[in-house]
Design an enzyme around this catalytic site. Sequence first.
Site, PDB file in Angstrom:
ATOM      1  N   ASP A 180     -13.613  -1.996   9.333  1.00  0.00           N
ATOM      2  CA  ASP A 180     -12.667  -1.447   8.381  1.00  0.00           C
ATOM      3  C   ASP A 180     -12.770   0.079   8.470  1.00  0.00           C
ATOM      4  OD1 ASP A 180     -10.746  -1.280   6.421  1.00  0.00           O
ATOM      5  OD2 ASP A 180     -11.728  -2.679   5.076  1.00  0.00           O
ATOM      6  N   GLU A 220      -1.441  -1.721  -8.713  1.00  0.00           N
ATOM      7  CA  GLU A 220      -2.503  -2.580  -8.177  1.00  0.00           C
ATOM      8  C   GLU A 220      -2.448  -2.488  -6.657  1.00  0.00           C
ATOM      9  OE1 GLU A 220      -1.946  -6.719  -9.067  1.00  0.00           O
ATOM     10  OE2 GLU A 220       0.218  -6.658  -8.759  1.00  0.00           O
TER      11      GLU A 220
END
Length: 873
Positions: free
Chosen positions: A262, A616
């Site tokens: 990542d 979100e």
Amino acid sequence: MKTLSIACLAWGLAFSGLGVANPQTDAEAQARQIVAKLTLDEKTEQLLNGAPAIPRLNIPAYNWWTESLHGAFGPGATTNFPQPIGLAASFNDRLMQDVAASISTEVRAVYALGRGKPNPNKIGGALDTWSPNINIFRDPRWGRGQETYGEDPFLTATLGKAFVHGMQGPDPALPQVIASPKHFAVHSGPESTRHSADVWVSAQDLEDTYLPAFRAAIVDAQAGSIMCAYNRVNGEPACASHSLLVKTLRQDWKFNGYVVSDCDAVVDIHAHHKYAPDAPAGAAAALKAGVDNECNGATLSHTPGLGERYKEALARGYIRAADIDNALVRLFAARLRNGDLAGLGERSFPKAEVINSLDQRALALRAALESLVLLKNDGVLPLRASARVAVVGPLADARRVMRGNYSSGQTGPTQTVYEGLRQQFPAAQVSLVPFGPSITDGDPVPASAFVAPDGSPGLRASYFKLQPGSPVVPGKRRFQEKAFASHGVAQLDSRVRDFPESGEVTRVVLTGFFVAPETGSYRLGVAGAKGQVRVAGRDVTLARRPTQWAEPVALTQVDLKQGERYAMQFEAESGTGAPPGMVWKRVSRQPLADLRAAVQGADVVVAVVGLTSDLEGEEMPVKIEGFQGGDRTTLDLPADQRAYLQAAAQGGKPLVVLNLSGSAIDLSWAQANAAAVLQAWYPGEGGGQAIAQVLTGVANPAGRLPVTFYRSASDLPPFDDYRMAGRTYRFFDKPVVYPFGHGLSYSRFRYEAPKVEVQDDGKDVGLVVRTAVTNTSTRDGDEVAQLYLAPPRFEGGPRLALRGFQRLHLKAGERRELSYRLDARDLSFVDRDGVRQVMPGSYGLSVGGGQPDTGAPVERATFSLARQVLLPH
């Protein structure tokens, strides 16, 4: 499909004497030949996501950073499918494979368009994708849960396999696009601590919940890559974890693809986890554990020398030259197998016209239709053809909300809910009621609203080069006074997605006018740029500096007149975060008064409420009531929306609540007070049309909830507690608003008692379940037939678990026989020691339209298994 052959272009590498009878073996052999010719400096730079070109070997630059969770990233309008949580709500693995194959086609077309351009650090355009996200959505507060397939390991595994198959194509040895399931492993928030959190998880929860979807994607679907996560797992950083990356992935699952980190997770190993003393040691820890490709955010700003850490680690003896070579062999083998480098035979690529073609748009509409979940209906739906409809709420005429997060800045034509209903009804029957200022405000200004200084459509964009020796700090860099390029800009959402492909830092100045489509009060803002507009003879500053990644856009309220031109000027720099774009929203200065007036003249009120992916999402600098850092702190709708719904209900007209969100909302008020409730997620470019078709009965809903809709976050364990006890339908034992698997239809269905046959030949054990379902109504419709098992009681075991589902279309009155075949893994459960096994004892079974004991039509059976069968990890 029209294709473009790229097998023999000038950048290809020639090899002789190597066939393609075994693509994997041949690719590795050719990759070793490449690696043997590289210098150490060349090798270390190839370990990063932005791999530079090696001209002397005719190797082109390649950026591994490509995202396509629910649509390709491209230079133009690509097809935007529903957010993954919405795709999961379809409970249709065949649809998922079709969607992934469609995305794969566009990814390959984008690749063909961009091949050979000089900027290797631009996101998108490669023949791999950092998708799917198959983490378990264990807690509704997680902002990135919208990227997943929900809370259930079986559903997630099934849909994850379908995505990988669709993305990679029929031959995983020669993938069309390499899939990288993520984030491995045990990763699902909080966002605020993801770079430093040490997640401790039991052997039982690891094997039962957090690993099954990854195993299915790697072992069954043969994904060619995998992405490791930010967090630590039981003390080890996921991107330096011997337990995960060596033992589980390579030894147990026999994975022979490449591992990508990542972004900045390798940096985290020393900088945040303090697992290594410095950067070279951290890079060495990742490489030794098996991370082949490091995503580093500094590649986006062309930071030089990122490969030096690996050279230093080699000099210190932390790693061997063979460790670097082995990683590079896997990477170059992948580029050979996906066709980026020639050597394994001719490969062809789609032409640009397939991107957002009519077929792609039709699939986006179909996916949006199948994603919608009807949660409640007292008979008000479908709406009557003669109904006068008031469309109200903050998201009634919102466009940006449809596409969710991780989506290209430009998508195909997207209707709002209001526009969709206007398409289904005569215009006079549908009225729009603007909402007051809201935290959900802000839609991209369409290109049609812009006028260049010379009167042509769009804006004028002038580009300036960086002066030699200028500071590297964004906002303080000096640029040449004279523009080196100028042209008009007329894009769907006004965003300048592509600075000139020079690979250099540039500044762009946008000038022109914008025109309001109607008179009213608007909230204006600008993302990724600084600048001002001129309204009523005065300059209004919208931004004094560019917004960064995921930063909320500040909005300023002004009054605009229809048809009047308003001067604007914005400035932005490449590589500073968000691309430049202007947003607006028409709002009401007296929303409740406008609402009351509209309700009086309507037969039904459609209230469009919910969240947006600007609230979100991934690690966002948002800190307001109910939201922090991209996560949620409550399950409530925003306070102003709750008050607005109550006011809408006081008008005495039937109220339809339409919720747009990527996660579960406490809809208990709507369940108690509204006539109908529809969950629409972030439904993609076909969303507005799909919602209108369902509300009006043109389409029949059949989606199911892939997550539980709880009453309150206080009913759940702490967010950062990764134990599964008390979470998801498998372990939660309190009342809920809507259960996992719930969803209604305009049709009715009846199931027949299942017949169960245990198959045990002394080696393998399995189960065959047969039943039938009948559409007992007068309307054709889809049904999702779900099979649940309730295992014998054991410590830490679930109360029940999904083990099969089929989405099927039944004509009115049609009866269809169904069968489910469960193998030993489907029948297995995991004990406290983490041992997966078929457990002897008595089992409960149900087949029907949802979970048993929730009001869904189901039929039950029992069966017994006589012996224990142990299964490998």
